[in-house]
Design an enzyme around this catalytic site. Structure first.
Site, PDB file in Angstrom:
ATOM      1  N   LYS A 135       2.429  -2.074   7.010  1.00  0.00           N
ATOM      2  CA  LYS A 135       2.789  -2.203   5.593  1.00  0.00           C
ATOM      3  C   LYS A 135       4.263  -1.862   5.365  1.00  0.00           C
ATOM      4  O   LYS A 135       4.917  -2.437   4.491  1.00  0.00           O
ATOM      5  CB  LYS A 135       1.889  -1.312   4.737  1.00  0.00           C
ATOM      6  CG  LYS A 135       0.471  -1.831   4.577  1.00  0.00           C
ATOM      7  CD  LYS A 135       0.438  -3.126   3.787  1.00  0.00           C
ATOM      8  CE  LYS A 135      -0.968  -3.546   3.429  1.00  0.00           C
ATOM      9  NZ  LYS A 135      -1.012  -4.759   2.582  1.00  0.00           N
ATOM     10  N   TYR A 147      -1.879   0.705  10.305  1.00  0.00           N
ATOM     11  CA  TYR A 147      -1.881   0.113   8.964  1.00  0.00           C
ATOM     12  C   TYR A 147      -0.590   0.452   8.230  1.00  0.00           C
ATOM     13  O   TYR A 147       0.068  -0.421   7.660  1.00  0.00           O
ATOM     14  CB  TYR A 147      -3.090   0.638   8.192  1.00  0.00           C
ATOM     15  CG  TYR A 147      -3.164   0.182   6.757  1.00  0.00           C
ATOM     16  CD1 TYR A 147      -3.577  -1.102   6.438  1.00  0.00           C
ATOM     17  CD2 TYR A 147      -2.847   1.054   5.713  1.00  0.00           C
ATOM     18  CE1 TYR A 147      -3.667  -1.519   5.111  1.00  0.00           C
ATOM     19  CE2 TYR A 147      -2.933   0.653   4.399  1.00  0.00           C
ATOM     20  CZ  TYR A 147      -3.348  -0.634   4.099  1.00  0.00           C
ATOM     21  OH  TYR A 147      -3.424  -1.035   2.788  1.00  0.00           O
ATOM     22  N   SER A 171       0.847  -1.193   0.000  1.00  0.00           N
ATOM     23  CA  SER A 171       0.000   0.000   0.000  1.00  0.00           C
ATOM     24  C   SER A 171       0.879   1.237   0.000  1.00  0.00           C
ATOM     25  O   SER A 171       1.992   1.219   0.543  1.00  0.00           O
ATOM     26  CB  SER A 171      -0.883  -0.009   1.247  1.00  0.00           C
ATOM     27  OG  SER A 171      -1.440   1.269   1.480  1.00  0.00           O
TER      28      SER A 171
END
Length: 258
Positions: A169, A165, A152
């Site tokens: 990642k 998040y 991402s």
């Protein structure tokens, strides 16, 4: 062998996580069209059954649907076991499952609770690690293993308030490089970074107001099928000398940061 033959996946077995009506579904169908046996997983059995039925209805399609929570080790063990029972050794793992995103309307920065952090790390990092461990013997034995993890933009550029998040990642990026070094030469490990993407290329309601498309060089959302070409490249012999790398299919958001 022709150039196009290098993209074929005949006889190989691919496990895909996080398969839904987006990148996962398009990649699963593409792998099947190119000759792979595909074992698709997500938490929703109904959605998986629909996708598997569509693959199996196509000429030569071979798909198995296994409901799986990618953050649960026992679920991943079951997934690999059922894949082997159906199709034999595993050749390709496509890690598309993701979790841990929070938005401003969720409460902002401090909505990154302990539970959100745990879920983000369990799914985005440990899920990848566990599937690598569970399939390593197969890949070492046949010498043609492939692990692809969907990255991402949040793993390369901060996108507050989705801190848990983004950090998970970022950890996935280093895990990709670490596994590439550790598992060579029998397994290639790469990442596919997608961003500002939706099933139909339209901005989803949940993304409105975030200005995601405006951060991209191409200035639009991507459609999920636009990630398929890169996913095929990384899975196939067409990228046989590529490992530890990331292919960006994100409209230029990361590549044109200034």
């Amino acid at each position: 062998m022709s150039v196009l033959d290098r993209f074929r996946l005949d006889g190989r077995t691919a496990i895909l996580t996080g398969v839904g009506p987006g990148v996962g579904e398009h990649v699963a169908k593409a792998y099947a069209e190119l000759g792979a046996n595909v074992v698709i997983s997500a938490r929703s059995q109904d959605r998986l059954d629909r996708i598997a039925a569509e693959i199996n209805a196509a000429a030569g399609g071979r798909a198995l649907a296994v409901a799986t929570d990618a953050g649960e080790k026992a679920d991943l063990e079951n997934l690999v076991r059922k894949a082997r029972e159906a199709f034999g050794p595993i050749h390709i793992v496509f890690n598309n499952a993701a979790a841990g995103v929070v938005y401003a309307h969720d409460g902002g920065l401090w909505a990154n609770t302990d539970e959100v952090w745990k879920t983000a790390m369990d799914v985005n990092v440990l899920g990848t690690w566990r599937l690598a461990e569970l399939t390593a013997k197969d890949m070492e034995a046949h010498g043609n293993g492939v692990i692809i993890s969907v990255q991402s933009c949040g793993g390369f550029t901060p996108v507050p308030p989705a801190v848990a998040y983004g950090v998970s990642k970022a950890a996935l990026a280093f895990l990709t490089r670490s596994l590439a070094k550790a598992l060579a030469p029998h397994t290639r490990v790469n990442a596919l970074c997608v961003g500002s993407m939706s099933p139909d290329g339209l901005e989803a309601e949940i993304h409105k107001g975030l200005g995601l498309a405006e951060r991209n060089a191409i200035k639009r959302f991507g459609a999920a099928d636009e990630a398929v070409g890169a996913a095929i490249l990384l899975a196939s012999d067409a990228s046989s000398y590529t490992t530890g790398s990331t292919i960006f299919v994100e409209g230029g958001r990361v590549g044109t940061i200034s």
